[in-house]
Design an enzyme around this catalytic site. Structure first.
Site, PDB file in Angstrom:
ATOM      1  N   THR A  22       0.877  -1.060   0.089  1.00 16.55           N
ATOM      2  CA  THR A  22       0.013   0.069  -0.001  1.00 16.55           C
ATOM      3  C   THR A  22       0.976   1.289   0.051  1.00 16.55           C
ATOM      4  O   THR A  22       0.549   2.279  -0.504  1.00 16.55           O
ATOM      5  CB  THR A  22      -0.975  -0.045   1.434  1.00 16.55           C
ATOM      6  N   SER A  68       1.388  -7.756  -0.771  1.00  8.65           N
ATOM      7  CA  SER A  68       2.114  -8.686  -0.127  1.00  8.65           C
ATOM      8  C   SER A  68       1.041  -9.855   0.133  1.00  8.65           C
ATOM      9  O   SER A  68       1.664 -10.827   0.572  1.00  8.65           O
ATOM     10  CB  SER A  68       2.556  -7.863   1.061  1.00  8.65           C
ATOM     11  N   THR A 101       1.713  -4.439   4.253  1.00  9.02           N
ATOM     12  CA  THR A 101       1.578  -4.729   5.554  1.00  9.02           C
ATOM     13  C   THR A 101       0.887  -6.079   5.662  1.00  9.02           C
ATOM     14  O   THR A 101       0.766  -6.703   6.991  1.00  9.02           O
ATOM     15  CB  THR A 101       0.410  -3.799   6.232  1.00  9.02           C
TER      16      THR A 101
HETATM   17  C1  SIN Z   1      -0.212  -5.361   1.053  1.00  6.13           C
HETATM   18  O1  SIN Z   1      -0.061  -5.907   1.989  1.00  6.13           O
HETATM   19  O2  SIN Z   1       0.665  -5.288  -0.090  1.00  6.13           O
HETATM   20  C2  SIN Z   1      -1.754  -4.677   0.846  1.00  6.13           C
HETATM   21  C3  SIN Z   1      -1.966  -3.905   2.117  1.00  6.13           C
HETATM   22  C4  SIN Z   1      -0.974  -2.900   2.849  1.00  6.13           C
HETATM   23  O3  SIN Z   1       0.005  -2.854   2.259  1.00  6.13           O
HETATM   24  O4  SIN Z   1      -1.616  -2.351   3.576  1.00  6.13           O
END
Ligand code: SIN
Length: 330
Positions: A22, A68, A101
């Protein structure tokens, strides 16, 4: 690629590795905080957004550009290889990894288990996309850069919302809040206040070469063409264990590929008796079974005459990783 000029070269270098998330997300509207696409903005562009606020030379490398949730072995292998490479450069003080995240705690734990860096390797992230009216990524990235140069910092760390977590304890605990991570009973390792690092407890990490066969074990991980099959299950009201039997049956028909199960039990890793019976069948079939807990905090305390291995302080996803690494001889 290096984004800094020669005058700064007297200061140690920080390498920033982009993997997506994100923090690199783009939405059609600055007001849209959930309907965005993760992994769109390059890591060099994210750094440029700090307006040169970073102190000292920064090298940049884009290793992946993913959400991710889709993390897989090839990306982990590429990341581990690049992290080990940059840690070996004497002019490098530390590394920053921009990451989504959602599986950040798994990547952090994997890096800590495999590399145990004597320099800081700081994963950072954002809960709002880069295009948001008030994105949290730039502050987190700036904090991570400071931490990567902080004297004495070491080990795999997570910098998010002003708090610094250790790889072993950190978990994402909130779906939306900017301060989405928590370290449970252990608490954060440090916090960053207006660019100053305030440390609460010793840094994790012990140095790659301090781990017996550390380099050999990393090379073995990099050479894998698949991870051992370890599935993650929950115990819950009315559980009947049929999922375990289906996995065992499928594994037999596929040539015995199931090697481990991690079960997130209730409370201190307790299990519905029907699920426990099915897990005993898995044990008898040679499958390793680890008992973790659904509880967000606390550790699984071993019981006397426990047939299942307790996860102790590891969350179910980390217990799964630890079991996989154990199965491949780490
Ligand atoms: C991810 O994990 O790539 C998408 C969600 C985020 O980064 O908060």
């Amino acid at each position: 690629m290096s984004i800094s000029d020669d005058p700064g070269r007297a200061l140690p270098t920080v390498v920033v590795i982009g993997t997506g998330g994100t923090i690199a997300g783009r939405a059609a509207s600055a007001h849209d905080l959930v309907g965005y696409t993760a992994g769109q903005v390059g890591v060099a562009e994210l750094l440029a957004g700090l307006g040169g606020a970073e102190e000292g030379p920064v090298d940049v490398e884009q290793v992946a550009q993913i959400n991710s949730k889709d993390m897989d072995l090839p990306v982990w292998q590429r990341l581990c290889e690049r992290v080990a490479h940059h840690l070996g450069r004497p002019e490098v003080a530390g590394l920053v990894i921009t990451h989504g995240t959602d599986t950040l705690e798994e990547t952090a734990f994997l890096l800590q288990c495999l590399i145990r860096p004597a320099k800081p390797v700081v994963l950072t992230c954002a809960m709002r996309p880069a295009t948001a009216l008030a994105p949290d990524g730039p502050q987190n990235l700036g904090d991570a850069l400071r931490l990567a140069r902080h004297p004495g910092a070491q080990g795999v760390l997570v910098a998010c919302a002003g708090r610094v977590h250790g790889a072993a304890e950190v978990s994402k605990v909130h779906t939306y809040r900017l301060d989405a991570f928590d370290s449970g009973d252990a608490g954060p390792v440090a916090q960053i206040e207006n660019g100053q690092v305030r440390c609460w407890r010793p840094w994790p990490g012990q140095g790659f070469d301090a781990v017996p066969d550390g380099r050999k074990r990393l090379q073995a991980f990099l050479a894998l063409d698949g991870l051992p099959r370890v599935e993650l299950l929950y115990s819950h009201a009315c559980a009947d264990g049929e999922i375990v039997r289906a996995l065992l049956a499928q594994s037999v028909s596929a040539g015995g590929r199931l090697q481990g199960l991690v079960v997130a039990g209730t409370g201190n890793g307790t299990l519905h008796h029907r699920l426990e019976d099915a897990l005993a069948e898995a044990l008898a079939a040679g499958v390793r079974v680890v008992r973790a807990t659904r509880c967000a905090q606390g550790q699984v305390i071993p019981l006397t005459e426990d047939r299942l291995e307790p996860s102790r302080g590891l969350s179910p996803v980390k217990a799964r990783l630890a079991l996989m690494l154990d199965l491949i001889g780490h």
